[in-house]
Design a protein around this motif. Structure first.
Motif, short mmCIF file in Angstrom:
data_model
loop_
_atom_site.label_atom_id
_atom_site.label_comp_id
_atom_site.label_asym_id
_atom_site.label_seq_id
_atom_site.Cartn_x
_atom_site.Cartn_y
_atom_site.Cartn_z
N ASP A 167 29.29 43.26 49.69
CA ASP A 167 30.54 42.50 49.66
C ASP A 167 30.48 41.46 48.54
N HIS A 168 31.64 40.85 48.26
CA HIS A 168 31.68 39.84 47.22
C HIS A 168 30.93 38.59 47.67
N PRO A 169 30.22 37.93 46.77
CA PRO A 169 29.61 36.64 47.10
C PRO A 169 30.66 35.53 46.97
N ALA A 170 30.28 34.31 47.21
CA ALA A 170 31.17 33.18 46.96
C ALA A 170 31.52 33.16 45.48
N TYR A 171 32.78 32.80 45.18
CA TYR A 171 33.23 32.82 43.79
C TYR A 171 32.80 31.51 43.09
N PRO A 172 32.36 31.58 41.83
CA PRO A 172 32.16 32.77 41.00
C PRO A 172 30.83 33.45 41.31
N PRO A 173 30.72 34.73 41.05
CA PRO A 173 29.47 35.44 41.34
C PRO A 173 28.35 34.95 40.42
N ASP A 174 27.18 34.78 40.98
CA ASP A 174 26.05 34.29 40.19
C ASP A 174 24.94 35.33 40.19
#
Length: 390
Positions: A167-174
């Protein structure tokens, strides 16, 4: 009956010129933005349209229309009253012989005089570094039109997520690979773009959350490049919900007609002949629904408009018969019938707006919601037209 029909048939006709005049006035007041989407197929251009408008992928696909050989255009929510106009480059690849044609067509579009605010949006997949054609197009457009801002949208981030990331990580992706690729693309486009932003707009079935990952950052970057009115309109579309914004816009325009049609209905209904004017009054209301349908982008034949009237009228039919019977009361009966006809015509128009608004948004019209709106509109219109003297 024929004489009554001939006498009153012209009272409620709204000419094409009148419609065009109303729409032109509203269009002049709209903070419309034209976004030129430039990128390869599958680079996320249609996803950007979905993210900014909230409509389904099917609606986006149906809405795009060929504009020139290499471009398609989609006006949201309609061609008559657009808040956003998307021009999409189609078939863009790394074939050099096509590049100049694309550039020429885009320049031809930009040469047209318009009151719209304009912005170039370059879409590039995060793992695509074959960007020579895109950079060539952006360079020539920027040289020719330096005043038009340009936003680089880097898409499909999940394709470089570490293995096992679901799933997507917290924005922005690091993530190392994402950061490295984003930096390389920023360097590649250098001074050609005013802003660069990471986004990943997916479909619901892809099971990434949120579906429009980075939408707020994209919105803010876009707003920074646009005039204040257009930037505020985009914020309202996303924060308040496009449905409410569009619904209010179209309702305001629709009500410019409803008053004229309601007064015409009162004039017809005041004729002290029970049932003699019902066919003409019905024709008036069918004309109103047909006109509203056109405003909402729905082209209806008279029979189709009549079908919509029947579908949304509901329990008002029995009341219409009662309204005609009351004309047997001398003098007073005609006043009641006129007031009722005006209020009902107004309520019918409000119900039609809900009906067509649902269709525009790709939803199935909700009969219960339409009836609720009509009942509320009828009560308020009764007060407005109480004692009307046509």
């Amino acid at each position: 009956m024929e004489q009554v029909t001939q006498l009153t048939s012209g009272w409620f006709n709204v000419s094409e010129e009148q419609v065009a005049e109303i729409l032109e006035k509203v269009r002049a007041e709209l903070p419309t933005t034209e976004a030129l989407l430039i990128g390869k197929p599958q680079s996320g251009k249609s996803s950007i349209v979905r993210g900014l408008t909230g409509v389904s992928s099917e609606i986006v696909g149906q809405g795009f229309r060929p504009h020139t050989q290499h471009t398609e255009r989609y006006a949201y929510p309609s061609n008559d009253l657009p808040l956003l106009i998307f021009t999409d480059t189609v078939g863009l690849g790394d074939v050099n012989r096509e590049t100049q044609l694309v550039i020429q067509e885009l320049i031809g579009d930009l040469q047209q005089q318009t009151q719209c605010a304009r912005v170039l949006i370059l879409t590039v997949k995060i793992n695509d570094f074959a960007t020579d054609t895109l950079r060539q197009i952006a360079q020539q457009l920027r040289q020719r039109y330096p005043e038009i801002p340009c936003l680089l949208a880097v898409t499909c981030l999940h394709e470089l997520y570490p293995s096992g990331t679901g799933d997507h990580p917290a924005y922005p992706p690091d993530y190392t690979e994402v950061n490295r690729a984003f930096s390389a693309l920023q360097n590649a486009f250098g001074e050609l773009c005013d802003r660069a932003v990471l986004i990943d707009f997916t479909l619901e079935e892809d099971d990434y959350h949120p579906v429009f990952y980075g939408l707020e950052a994209f919105r803010d970057a876009l707003a920074d490049l646009l005039p204040e009115a257009e930037a505020q309109a985009i914020h309202q579309l996303l924060e308040q919900g496009a449905g409410e914004k569009i619904g209010n816009l179209y309702r305001d325009v629709s009500r410019r007609y409803l008053l004229a049609f309601s007064i015409s209905a009162a004039t017809l209904a005041a004729v002290p002949l029970p049932f003699a004017t019902m066919p003409v009054l019905t024709a008036l209301q069918v004309s109103l629904v047909g006109l509203l349908g056109k405003l909402y982008g729905q082209t209806l034949t008279p029979s189709q408009a009549g079908g919509v009237v029947s579908a949304i009228a509901g329990g008002f039919v029995a009341q219409a018969i009662g309204r005609e019977l009351v004309k047997f009361i001398p003098g007073f009966g005609s006043v009641i019938a006129a007031s009722w006809a005006a209020a009902y015509t107004w309520a019918l128009g409000e119900g039609a707006c809900v009906y067509f608004g649902d269709l525009m948004g790709g939803k199935k019209p909700d009969p219960q919601k339409i009836q609720t709106v009509m009942q509320e509109a009828f009560k308020s219109a009764q007060e407005r037209f109480k004692g009307i003297k046509p």
